[in-house]
Design a protein around this motif. Structure first.
Motif, PDB file in Angstrom:
ATOM      1  N   GLY A   1       0.063   2.068  -3.560  1.00  0.00           N
ATOM      2  CA  GLY A   1      -1.352   2.365  -3.471  1.00  0.00           C
ATOM      3  C   GLY A   1      -2.179   1.576  -2.985  1.00  0.00           C
ATOM      4  O   GLY A   1      -2.086   0.317  -2.850  1.00  0.00           O
TER       5      GLY A   1
ATOM      6  N   ARG B 251       0.813  -1.267   0.099  1.00  0.00           N
ATOM      7  CA  ARG B 251      -0.141   0.069   0.034  1.00  0.00           C
ATOM      8  C   ARG B 251       0.875   1.236   0.053  1.00  0.00           C
ATOM      9  O   ARG B 251       0.412   2.084  -0.806  1.00  0.00           O
TER      10      ARG B 251
ATOM     11  N   GLU C 211      -6.925   7.912  -5.754  1.00  0.00           N
ATOM     12  CA  GLU C 211      -6.217   7.231  -6.844  1.00  0.00           C
ATOM     13  C   GLU C 211      -7.099   7.068  -8.230  1.00  0.00           C
ATOM     14  O   GLU C 211      -6.674   6.928  -9.234  1.00  0.00           O
TER      15      GLU C 211
ATOM     16  N   TYR D 273      -0.184  12.168  -2.327  1.00  0.00           N
ATOM     17  CA  TYR D 273      -0.542  10.700  -2.811  1.00  0.00           C
ATOM     18  C   TYR D 273      -1.103  10.471  -4.207  1.00  0.00           C
ATOM     19  O   TYR D 273      -1.040   9.350  -4.746  1.00  0.00           O
ATOM     20  N   ARG D 274      -1.803  11.449  -4.690  1.00  0.00           N
ATOM     21  CA  ARG D 274      -2.481  11.152  -5.970  1.00  0.00           C
ATOM     22  C   ARG D 274      -1.551  11.318  -6.874  1.00  0.00           C
ATOM     23  O   ARG D 274      -1.439  10.281  -7.859  1.00  0.00           O
TER      24      ARG D 274
ATOM     25  N   PHE E 158       0.012   7.738  -6.864  1.00  0.00           N
ATOM     26  CA  PHE E 158      -0.793   6.414  -7.023  1.00  0.00           C
ATOM     27  C   PHE E 158      -1.875   6.600  -8.138  1.00  0.00           C
ATOM     28  O   PHE E 158      -2.697   5.527  -7.982  1.00  0.00           O
TER      29      PHE E 158
ATOM     30  N   GLN F 239      -8.090   7.599   0.052  1.00  0.00           N
ATOM     31  CA  GLN F 239      -7.238   7.059  -0.909  1.00  0.00           C
ATOM     32  C   GLN F 239      -7.736   6.364  -2.072  1.00  0.00           C
ATOM     33  O   GLN F 239      -7.288   6.811  -3.103  1.00  0.00           O
TER      34      GLN F 239
END
Length: 331
Positions: free
Chosen positions: A189, A185, A286, A322-323, A326, A282
């Motif tokens: 991701g 993860r 994604e 994060y985007r 992933f 999350q």
């Protein structure tokens, strides 16, 4: 996205007891089988023996022997080093670990490897000094010995795993699956980790703070009462849910809900809600191009600022970062 190389230490005498082989199989299953439809390239797995010569590592009582193509020198340069376990004689009888292994672990860490232990593998990281001043865990049957032998470690015997950035430790047996999926993860991701967990027919995500030991004396009827309300909560994460809302839906008092959820999952209602909101965020980051503000609304954090606060605290990066790392097109 970066999978990288994973070096798994196969210690001399592994397989005694035989459940050591289970913990060895976990990183082999998760990192060793290519999943090119999820991420290409997948991880590069190396089994690294601690024996001499051809690194012939025996598990006589388990009825097999294991020959490894790689040795301890190959730990240096790996992106991730995993010690699944060490022989029980090194834990219970105090037999020293091979100095070559201890030195190799230090060199790998100094070279920038992410260091991971499963179950009693924590004793190897501890002997190398990599857990000093850190919070760490191991199987609850061995945490007292770990704390006594290495007093500089903040041993937590109540959790499934501990993520301390570049050093991670897990409890024994199935908790190793949770930690290894957590690594996937982090690297690839939530979508990839969830799909891999589905293929393995295991829970997609158990938070590291969940308890190692769950009191199974709770009547089965409690779980039947909790299941529908937790499903309902997952379907309504965009709403400002409270513990009182969940308790009312479950037709029980907030105190009873807290007690039963804690007994069933090892976490509190508020912690459970936060974990579910983070997972929802999350997945949205994604899979969609929705604004950060909208992701915050749909996952129940309300605002982009609130989402950023919790993301930085619990995921370690901002939602935007994060985007970028992933983002993918998902079915």
């Amino acid at each position: 996205m970066n999978a990288g190389s994973v070096a798994v230490v196969v210690t001399e005498g592994i397989g005694v007891p035989s459940w050591d082989l289970y913990e060895l199989s976990i990183p082999c299953t998760i990192f060793g089988k290519p999943q090119s439809d999820l991420a290409d390239p997948w991880y590069e797995l190396m089994l690294c023996g601690t024996g001499e010569g051809q690194q012939d590592t025996l598990a006589a009582e388990a009825g097999l022997s294991l020959w490894t193509r790689h040795g301890l020198d190959d730990l240096v340069g790996a992106d991730t080093v995993i010690v699944p376990s060490v022989p029980d004689s090194c834990v219970d009888e105090g037999r020293p670990l091979p100095q070559a292994l201890v030195t190799a672990l230090r060199l790998a860490y100094d070279a920038g490897a992410r260091m991971v232990s499963l179950c009693t593998g924590a004793f190897a990281l501890a002997e190398a000094g990599l857990l000093d001043g850190r919070r760490a865990t191991a199987h609850w049957m061995h945490t007292a010995q770990l704390a006594e032998r290495y007093p500089k470690i903040h041993v937590d015997d109540s959790v499934l795993y501990v993520d301390d950035g570049d050093v991670l430790t897990s409890a024994g047996l199935t908790a190793g699956i949770d930690l290894c999926l957590h690594l996937v993860r982090r690297d690839l991701g939530a979508y990839v980790a969830n799909q891999l967990a589905r293929r393995m027919v295991v829970p997609a995500h158990r938070h590291g703070g969940q308890a190692q030991f769950i009191d199974l004396s709770v009547p089965a009827a409690d779980d039947r009462g909790l299941g529908p309300v937790l499903d309902w909560a997952r379907e309504n994460l965009d709403q400002p849910l409270t513990v009182e809302d969940l308790a009312r839906r479950a037709a029980m008092s907030p105190r009873t809900l807290h007690r039963r959820l804690r007994a069933a999952t090892g976490t509190t209602p508020l912690q459970w809600l936060l974990q579910q909101r983070l997972l929802r965020a999350q997945n949205l980051l994604e899979a969609t191009n929705l604004s950060i503000e909208k992701v915050g609304e749909l996952s129940g954090f309300g605002t982009a600022n609130n989402l950023r606060h919790h993301f930085l605290r619990h995921v370690g990066v901002s939602p935007g970062h994060y985007r970028r790392a992933f983002s993918r097109t998902m079915p």
